[in-house]
Scaffold this motif. Structure first.
Motif, short mmCIF file in Angstrom:
data_model
loop_
_atom_site.label_atom_id
_atom_site.label_comp_id
_atom_site.label_asym_id
_atom_site.label_seq_id
_atom_site.Cartn_x
_atom_site.Cartn_y
_atom_site.Cartn_z
N TYR A 11 23.44 28.46 66.67
CA TYR A 11 24.55 29.29 66.21
C TYR A 11 24.18 30.76 66.42
CZ TYR A 11 27.99 31.59 63.36
OH TYR A 11 28.99 32.43 62.95
N THR A 12 25.14 31.54 66.92
CA THR A 12 24.93 32.96 67.16
C THR A 12 25.73 33.77 66.14
OG1 THR A 12 24.58 32.53 69.50
CG2 THR A 12 25.03 34.80 68.88
N ASN A 65 36.80 18.54 64.63
CA ASN A 65 37.30 17.93 65.87
C ASN A 65 36.19 18.04 66.91
OD1 ASN A 65 37.51 20.50 67.15
ND2 ASN A 65 39.55 20.79 66.29
N ASP A 66 36.51 17.92 68.18
CA ASP A 66 35.47 17.86 69.21
C ASP A 66 34.61 19.11 69.34
OD1 ASP A 66 36.20 15.29 69.79
OD2 ASP A 66 37.33 15.80 71.60
N ASP A 67 35.08 20.26 68.81
CA ASP A 67 34.24 21.45 68.93
C ASP A 67 34.24 22.32 67.67
OD1 ASP A 67 36.71 22.84 69.11
OD2 ASP A 67 35.87 24.27 70.53
N LEU A 68 34.98 21.96 66.64
CA LEU A 68 35.07 22.75 65.41
C LEU A 68 34.20 22.11 64.32
CD1 LEU A 68 36.60 25.23 64.23
CD2 LEU A 68 38.26 23.60 63.33
N VAL A 69 33.20 22.87 63.83
CA VAL A 69 32.26 22.32 62.86
C VAL A 69 31.97 23.31 61.74
CG1 VAL A 69 31.10 20.96 64.67
CG2 VAL A 69 30.14 23.17 63.99
N ASN A 70 31.45 22.78 60.64
CA ASN A 70 30.78 23.57 59.62
C ASN A 70 29.29 23.32 59.85
OD1 ASN A 70 33.26 24.18 58.56
ND2 ASN A 70 32.97 23.02 56.66
N ALA A 71 28.49 24.38 59.75
CA ALA A 71 27.05 24.23 60.01
C ALA A 71 26.24 25.05 59.03
CB ALA A 71 26.73 24.67 61.43
N LYS A 72 25.09 24.53 58.65
CA LYS A 72 24.13 25.23 57.81
C LYS A 72 23.11 25.87 58.75
CE LYS A 72 24.08 24.72 53.67
NZ LYS A 72 24.54 25.45 52.50
N VAL A 73 23.16 27.20 58.84
CA VAL A 73 22.31 27.95 59.77
C VAL A 73 20.95 28.18 59.12
CG1 VAL A 73 22.11 30.05 61.15
CG2 VAL A 73 24.38 29.06 60.70
N LEU A 74 19.88 27.82 59.82
CA LEU A 74 18.51 27.97 59.33
C LEU A 74 18.01 29.35 59.75
CD1 LEU A 74 17.28 24.43 60.39
CD2 LEU A 74 18.32 25.13 58.23
N GLY A 89 30.87 27.54 71.90
CA GLY A 89 31.05 28.61 72.87
C GLY A 89 29.78 29.39 73.07
N ASP A 90 29.91 30.49 73.82
CA ASP A 90 28.75 31.33 74.13
C ASP A 90 28.82 32.70 73.46
OD1 ASP A 90 27.50 29.44 75.85
OD2 ASP A 90 28.94 29.95 77.43
N ASP A 91 29.88 32.96 72.70
CA ASP A 91 30.05 34.27 72.06
C ASP A 91 29.44 34.26 70.66
OD1 ASP A 91 31.57 35.24 74.25
OD2 ASP A 91 33.37 34.28 73.43
N ASN A 92 29.33 35.45 70.05
CA ASN A 92 28.92 35.55 68.66
C ASN A 92 29.93 34.78 67.81
OD1 ASN A 92 27.00 37.25 69.66
ND2 ASN A 92 27.70 39.06 68.59
N GLY A 93 29.43 34.09 66.79
CA GLY A 93 30.29 33.31 65.91
C GLY A 93 30.59 31.92 66.42
N THR A 94 29.87 31.48 67.45
CA THR A 94 30.07 30.14 67.99
C THR A 94 28.74 29.40 68.01
OG1 THR A 94 29.71 30.83 70.30
CG2 THR A 94 31.98 30.93 69.47
#
Length: 101
Positions: A11-12, A65-74, A89-94
């Motif tokens: 995650y960025t 869905n296929d690309d939308l997630v919640n994630a716990k960033v370490l 994606g490749d941008d910040n926030g993806t």
């Protein structure tokens, strides 16, 4: 590949992510200097400065869905960051899959 719960992704951070992380860490640093602070199980938000564009490993917590997630960033510290409803994606926030090495 499709994301699934428990998978590790990268995650960025966005500028807003970094500001939120750094504020929590500054608040903790200020609070622990007060007389009422004792080691009673506080979660210490402490670590190296977070900046927009920094990339960290994240655990997928929920898949929408296929690309939308919640994630716990370490993060690079004692805390984590909850990134909600983030697209691949490749941008910040993806998020994206780690490269194979």
């Amino acid at each position: 590949m499709k994301p699934s719960i428990g998978r590790i992704v990268l995650y960025t951070l966005t500028e807003d992510d970094a500001q939120a992380i750094n504020k929590r860490r500054a608040d903790f640093d200020q609070h622990r200097k007060t007389d009422d602070y004792t080691d009673t199980g506080y979660v210490a938000h402490y670590g190296n400065e977070a900046r927009a564009g920094d990339t960290y490993p994240a655990v997928v917590i929920r898949v929408w869905n296929d690309d939308l997630v919640n994630a716990k960033v370490l993060l690079d510290g004692t805390d984590t960051y909850w990134a909600t409803s983030r697209h691949q994606g490749d941008d910040n926030g993806t998020w994206n899959w780690p490269p194979r090495v």
